[in-house]
Design an enzyme around this catalytic site. Structure first.
Site, mmCIF file in Angstrom:
data_model
loop_
_atom_site.group_PDB
_atom_site.id
_atom_site.type_symbol
_atom_site.label_atom_id
_atom_site.label_comp_id
_atom_site.label_asym_id
_atom_site.label_seq_id
_atom_site.Cartn_x
_atom_site.Cartn_y
_atom_site.Cartn_z
ATOM 1 N N SER A 46 -6.161 8.280 40.542
ATOM 2 C CA SER A 46 -4.878 8.500 41.234
ATOM 3 C C SER A 46 -5.088 9.605 42.257
ATOM 4 C CB SER A 46 -3.802 8.932 40.243
ATOM 5 O OG SER A 46 -2.640 9.360 40.940
ATOM 6 N N TYR A 49 -0.854 14.426 33.539
ATOM 7 C CA TYR A 49 -1.271 13.107 34.053
ATOM 8 C C TYR A 49 -2.361 13.284 35.111
ATOM 9 C CZ TYR A 49 -1.063 8.872 36.925
ATOM 10 O OH TYR A 49 -1.397 7.754 37.652
HETATM 11 P P1 NAP Z 1 2.402 -0.385 35.152
HETATM 12 O O1 NAP Z 1 3.038 -1.343 36.103
HETATM 13 O O2 NAP Z 1 3.247 0.426 34.253
HETATM 14 O O3 NAP Z 1 1.295 -1.155 34.310
HETATM 15 C C1 NAP Z 1 0.545 -0.434 33.366
HETATM 16 C C2 NAP Z 1 -0.288 -1.383 32.558
HETATM 17 O O4 NAP Z 1 -1.002 -0.614 31.580
HETATM 18 C C3 NAP Z 1 0.556 -2.406 31.784
HETATM 19 O O5 NAP Z 1 -0.133 -3.618 31.749
HETATM 20 C C4 NAP Z 1 0.632 -1.779 30.398
HETATM 21 O O6 NAP Z 1 0.764 -2.738 29.357
HETATM 22 C C5 NAP Z 1 -0.734 -1.133 30.299
HETATM 23 N N1 NAP Z 1 -0.747 -0.096 29.273
HETATM 24 C C6 NAP Z 1 0.063 0.979 29.139
HETATM 25 N N2 NAP Z 1 -0.257 1.671 28.027
HETATM 26 C C7 NAP Z 1 -1.280 1.005 27.444
HETATM 27 C C8 NAP Z 1 -2.043 1.208 26.278
HETATM 28 N N3 NAP Z 1 -1.821 2.226 25.433
HETATM 29 N N4 NAP Z 1 -3.020 0.324 25.989
HETATM 30 C C9 NAP Z 1 -3.250 -0.728 26.797
HETATM 31 N N5 NAP Z 1 -2.558 -0.987 27.910
HETATM 32 C C10 NAP Z 1 -1.591 -0.116 28.235
HETATM 33 O O7 NAP Z 1 1.517 0.707 35.972
HETATM 34 P P2 NAP Z 1 0.709 0.600 37.348
HETATM 35 O O8 NAP Z 1 1.475 1.346 38.364
HETATM 36 O O9 NAP Z 1 0.271 -0.779 37.608
HETATM 37 O O10 NAP Z 1 -0.533 1.520 36.953
HETATM 38 C C11 NAP Z 1 -1.829 1.002 36.713
HETATM 39 C C12 NAP Z 1 -2.822 2.137 36.869
HETATM 40 O O11 NAP Z 1 -2.701 2.692 38.179
HETATM 41 C C13 NAP Z 1 -2.599 3.294 35.896
HETATM 42 O O12 NAP Z 1 -3.855 3.771 35.446
HETATM 43 C C14 NAP Z 1 -1.914 4.347 36.750
HETATM 44 O O13 NAP Z 1 -2.155 5.643 36.297
HETATM 45 C C15 NAP Z 1 -2.577 4.085 38.104
HETATM 46 N N6 NAP Z 1 -1.804 4.597 39.241
HETATM 47 C C16 NAP Z 1 -0.602 4.044 39.569
HETATM 48 C C17 NAP Z 1 0.085 4.573 40.659
HETATM 49 C C18 NAP Z 1 1.418 4.046 41.107
HETATM 50 O O14 NAP Z 1 2.058 4.669 41.969
HETATM 51 N N7 NAP Z 1 1.887 2.920 40.587
HETATM 52 C C19 NAP Z 1 -0.455 5.648 41.391
HETATM 53 C C20 NAP Z 1 -1.667 6.153 41.009
HETATM 54 C C21 NAP Z 1 -2.350 5.623 39.931
HETATM 55 P P3 NAP Z 1 2.203 -3.232 28.773
HETATM 56 O O15 NAP Z 1 3.148 -3.245 29.963
HETATM 57 O O16 NAP Z 1 1.887 -4.573 28.223
HETATM 58 O O17 NAP Z 1 2.613 -2.267 27.733
#
Ligand code: NAP
Length: 248
Positions: A143, A157
């Site tokens: 991130s 985080y």
């Molecule tokens: P998201 O839409 O909330 O999706 C997160 C995914 O991770 C979901 O499939 C969720 O599964 C899974 N997950 C959560 N806890 C888990 C666990 N304990 N074990 C296994 N799977 C788990 O989030 P996203 O925005 O796509 O984020 C994906 C990655 O990008 C993350 O690492 C996040 O830190 C990073 N990121 C996101 C952003 C942003 O702005 N969106 C920015 C920087 C970095 P379920 O839904 O099935 O529970």
């Protein structure tokens, strides 16, 4: 894209992981494995799209913070036809907004359990799998927070993503001689449900205009970078950090 590799996306039921799994199938991965934690319906929707794109799909419930779940995942991968493995180490959570005074051990442990211990264990078992099968490549999802520190938001985080970047550097150096490339991608402010899950449903609305490109990113824009890092087009790229942040 011609590949025989299997694409494994942890956290493939939503957001960036779902977009990457769908795009991977559309771009020609013959087999895509997605994991979900709680959102079975979301995972099923992604799986249907993967099948419609003509790829095989395996869906598994895996809480990455539970080592026995990760072991079950790789046992299932062992039963698939042998192929190189392309891992998107993506599953993650954010913490609620807070200042340094709010970072209790319980809270910090929760986010480290998933984002750090989970990602480490997935990476560890992926390397064992790659060594005993047909190799592969890894992209860890970091991130921009790793650079920015997320003051008054969630330093815990941000620190988990700092750990992911050190993991990336160390693994790239250790595994380069084996031909296993390990990179990281830093998303910026991306429109997904993660912000609402962390208690800030309007975060993208509030901050999405602040990067130099003056808008939030999409999960698909992040998926492009993730799939590029895994592809042969990035064959001389390892230990790199790709910012997909709109310049933030
Ligand atoms: P998201 O839409 O909330 O999706 C997160 C995914 O991770 C979901 O499939 C969720 O599964 C899974 N997950 C959560 N806890 C888990 C666990 N304990 N074990 C296994 N799977 C788990 O989030 P996203 O925005 O796509 O984020 C994906 C990655 O990008 C993350 O690492 C996040 O830190 C990073 N990121 C996101 C952003 C942003 O702005 N969106 C920015 C920087 C970095 P379920 O839904 O099935 O529970």
């Amino acid at each position: 894209m011609q590949t025989t590799a299997t694409l494994l996306v942890t956290g493939g039921s939503a957001g960036i992981g779902a977009a990457t799994a769908r795009m991977g199938a559309a771009r020609g991965y013959p087999r895509v494995v997605i994991t979900y934690n709680s959102d079975r319906a979301g995972a099923d929707r992604v799986a249907a799209d993967i099948r419609n794109a003509g790829s095989e799909v395996l869906v598994m419930q895996v809480d990455v913070s539970l080592p026995e779940d990760v072991t079950r995942l790789f046992a299932a991968l062992n039963d698939l036809p042998p192929a190189p493995l392309h891992l998107v180490n993506n599953a993650g959570i954010v913490s609620p907004r807070g200042s340094i005074e709010d970072l209790t051990p319980e809270r910090v442990r929760k986010v480290f359990d998933v984002n750090v211990l989970g990602a480490f264990e997935v990476a560890r078992q992926a390397v064992i799998h790659m060594r005993t099968h047909q190799g592969g490549h890894i992209v860890n999802v970091s991130s921009a927070a790793a650079r920015l520190g997320s003051p008054n938001q969630y330093i815990d985080y941000a620190a988990t993503k700092g750990a992911i970047e050190t993991l990336t550097t160390g693994m790239a150096l250790e595994l380069g001689p084996e031909g296993i490339r390990v990179n990281a991608l830093r998303p910026g402010i991306i429109t997904t449900e993660i912000h609402a899950k962390g208690g800030e449903p309007d975060r993208v609305q509030q901050l999405g205009h602040t990067p130099p490109l003056r808008r939030p990113g999409t999960a698909e824009e992040v998926a492009e970078g993730l799939l590029w890092l895994l592809s042969d087009a990035a064959s001389y790229v390892t230990g790199a950090f790709l910012d997909v942040t709109g310049g933030r």
